[in-house]
Design an enzyme around this catalytic site. Structure first.
Site, PDB file in Angstrom:
ATOM      1  N   ARG A 190      -1.747  -1.036  -4.779  1.00  0.00           N
ATOM      2  CA  ARG A 190      -3.024  -0.870  -4.088  1.00  0.00           C
ATOM      3  C   ARG A 190      -4.185  -1.440  -4.902  1.00  0.00           C
ATOM      4  O   ARG A 190      -5.178  -1.890  -4.331  1.00  0.00           O
ATOM      5  CB  ARG A 190      -3.268   0.612  -3.782  1.00  0.00           C
ATOM      6  CG  ARG A 190      -2.491   1.074  -2.565  1.00  0.00           C
ATOM      7  CD  ARG A 190      -2.739   2.537  -2.298  1.00  0.00           C
ATOM      8  NE  ARG A 190      -2.361   2.900  -0.925  1.00  0.00           N
ATOM      9  CZ  ARG A 190      -2.467   4.114  -0.424  1.00  0.00           C
ATOM     10  NH1 ARG A 190      -2.923   5.106  -1.178  1.00  0.00           N
ATOM     11  NH2 ARG A 190      -2.127   4.349   0.828  1.00  0.00           N
ATOM     12  N   LYS A 210      10.645  12.823   9.973  1.00  0.00           N
ATOM     13  CA  LYS A 210      10.306  13.537  11.211  1.00  0.00           C
ATOM     14  C   LYS A 210      10.035  12.634  12.413  1.00  0.00           C
ATOM     15  O   LYS A 210       9.351  11.627  12.299  1.00  0.00           O
ATOM     16  CB  LYS A 210       9.083  14.419  10.964  1.00  0.00           C
ATOM     17  CG  LYS A 210       9.391  15.603  10.063  1.00  0.00           C
ATOM     18  CD  LYS A 210       8.283  16.625  10.099  1.00  0.00           C
ATOM     19  CE  LYS A 210       7.218  16.220   9.111  1.00  0.00           C
ATOM     20  NZ  LYS A 210       5.955  16.833   9.196  1.00  0.00           N
ATOM     21  N   GLY A 239       3.077   3.543   2.516  1.00  0.00           N
ATOM     22  CA  GLY A 239       3.648   4.814   2.077  1.00  0.00           C
ATOM     23  C   GLY A 239       4.973   4.611   1.370  1.00  0.00           C
ATOM     24  O   GLY A 239       5.150   3.641   0.631  1.00  0.00           O
ATOM     25  N   GLY A 293      -0.287   6.339   6.453  1.00  0.00           N
ATOM     26  CA  GLY A 293      -0.861   6.976   7.645  1.00  0.00           C
ATOM     27  C   GLY A 293      -1.723   6.007   8.444  1.00  0.00           C
ATOM     28  O   GLY A 293      -1.687   5.990   9.676  1.00  0.00           O
TER      29      GLY A 293
HETATM   30  C1  3PG Z   1      -2.874   7.804   1.573  1.00  0.00           C
HETATM   31  O1  3PG Z   1      -2.255   7.502   0.538  1.00  0.00           O
HETATM   32  O2  3PG Z   1      -2.315   8.292   2.564  1.00  0.00           O
HETATM   33  C2  3PG Z   1      -4.343   7.486   1.625  1.00  0.00           C
HETATM   34  O3  3PG Z   1      -4.824   7.156   0.362  1.00  0.00           O
HETATM   35  C3  3PG Z   1      -5.129   8.630   2.224  1.00  0.00           C
HETATM   36  O4  3PG Z   1      -4.922   9.803   1.479  1.00  0.00           O
HETATM   37  P1  3PG Z   1      -4.777  11.187   2.236  1.00  0.00           P
HETATM   38  O5  3PG Z   1      -3.515  11.139   3.054  1.00  0.00           O
HETATM   39  O6  3PG Z   1      -4.742  12.238   1.161  1.00  0.00           O
HETATM   40  O7  3PG Z   1      -5.999  11.333   3.122  1.00  0.00           O
HETATM   41 MG    MG Z   2      -1.652  10.099   3.471  1.00  0.00          MG
END
Ligand code: 3PG
Ligand code: MG
Length: 395
Positions: free
Chosen positions: A38, A199, A352, A375
């Site tokens: 990132r 999930k 993710g 997300g």
């Molecule tokens: C993530 O890694 O999902 C983003 O940086 C957002 O973080 P958060 O899910 O804690 O809002």
């Molecule tokens: Mg997150």
């Protein structure tokens, strides 16, 4: 892209507040950064601003400190890594708003970089509090959002601040939106989505939105259990989202109405417990024992999925095929990462854990795009408008 970017705005000699997503994974024991993708991904924006003599003020969150200062979630180690990557000093401050921070921001010279402390040390960040957003805005003359990974959050540093400063996208934000909207609006066919992860509930919106766009949907990972159960299979001790069974049934029907072939595993690895001590056994999906967990897809499924994927021109993947954290249950996931890395097709990896696996295997540069948003990329592919993007100036 229909949003303004840093190319469209005067930045020379101006103080630019740049929201990045440097919420990087840290080693639980040592606190060391385990994957700096990132940070690397935001370098084009940061370098561009430096090269154009802007005064760069970076801000990010790290983890979920719950509105108070947490020692292990300070930004200093991240700022150090950044400094190494850009080969220039990065000034840090003990907070992200207030007089001391304003002084540091105002004394920046052209091309210098300041890194603010974790914005989530203040509860007002997540509350998208007006006064907090104003205090952030006070530091700068222009706002740049390059934090695609946090664009699904309507927080002060992603949305609130845009009311008080001209707000444009950075290059990472631009690239993510261009690539991801490309697969939604204009994918080369055949287009396959490979979905896994724990999930079904996390992926329902995505499946609903892509059913009209994909030719093929391959489902593995923990979420496959709910679909297998709906089809009448014994799934042993694997977690099944009982309340999502109707939706899973409906998705199977919708896929067939849309002419999408939705394939589930034909064999799986099962184990007595989800732990490193437990050995897995491969069985046909008709032979899953009642006292076992599904922990991976089996070899016949790997070949079936591979053969289908090889015939496609666009591949989107989100979610591991098994419990990849445990070596003996990681084969399915790893086999498919290796397969995708060797394809000519457009390969897009959702962020993710899927992105972390690809990075861990050193194969990120073999993919067309590895998203920095977990997300956020899911929300985007669900067809939702990301608040952090909506708040930016239109072209
Ligand atoms: C993530 O890694 O999902 C983003 O940086 C957002 O973080 P958060 O899910 O804690 O809002
Ligand atoms: Mg997150």
């Amino acid at each position: 892209m229909d949003k303004k970017t840093i190319r469209d705005i005067d930045i020379k000699g101006r103080r630019i507040l740049v929201r990045v997503d440097f919420n990087v994974p840290l080693d639980i024991k040592t606190g060391a950064i385990t994957d700096d993708s990132r940070i690397q991904a935001a370098l084009p924006t940061i370098k561009y601003l430096i090269d154009h003599n802007a005064k760069v003020i970076l801000c990010s969150h790290l983890g979920r400190p719950d509105g108070k200062a947490v020692e292990g979630l300070r930004m200093a180690p991240i700022a150090q890594r950044l400094s190494r990557l850009i080969e220039a000093p990065v000034v840090t401050v003990p907070d992200c708003i207030g007089q001391e921070v304003e002084k540091a921001a105002n004394s920046l010279r052209d091309g210098q970089v300041l890194f603010l402390e974790n914005v989530r040390f203040h509860p007002e960040e997540k509350e998208n509090d007006t006064k907090f957003a104003q205090a952030l805005a006070k530091l700068a003359e222009v706002y740049v959002n390059d934090a695609f990974g946090t664009a699904h959050r309507a927080h002060a540093s992603t949305v609130g601040v845009t009311k008080y400063l001209p707000a444009v996208a950075g290059f990472l934000m631009e690239k993510e939106l261009t690539v991801l909207s490309g697969i939604l609006n204009n994918p080369a066919h055949p287009f396959v989505a490979l979905l896994g992860g724990a999930k079904v509930s996390d992926k329902i919106g995505l499946i609903q939105n892509v059913l009209a766009k994909v030719d093929l949907l391959l489902i593995g990972g923990g979420m496959a259990a709910t679909f297998l159960k709906v089809q009448g299979h014994e799934v042993g001790l694997s977690p099944v989202e009982e309340e999502k069974q109707d939706i899973a049934q409906k998705l199977l029907e919708d896929a067939s109405h849309n002419g999408v072939s939705l394939l589930l595993p034909v064999d799986v690895m099962i184990a007595g417990s989800i732990s490193g001590e437990s050995a897995g056994v491969v069985v046909d999906i008709r032979d899953i024992a009642r006292d076992k967990y599904i922990v991976d897809i089996g070899p016949r499924t790997i070949s079936l999925f591979s053969q289908k994927i090889k015939g496609c021109r666009t591949v989107f993947w989100n979610g591991p095929m098994g419990v990849y954290e445990i070596l003996q249950f990681a084969s399915g996931t790893k086999a498919l990462v290796n397969l995708l890395a060797g394809l000519e097709a457009t390969t897009i990896i959702g962020g993710g854990s899927t992105a972390e696996i690809v990075e861990e295997m050193n194969l990120s540069d073999k993919m067309t795009h590895v998203s920095t948003g977990g997300g956020a990329s899911l929300k985007f592919l669900e067809g939702k408008i990301l608040p952090g993007v909506a708040a930016l100036l239109d072209k």
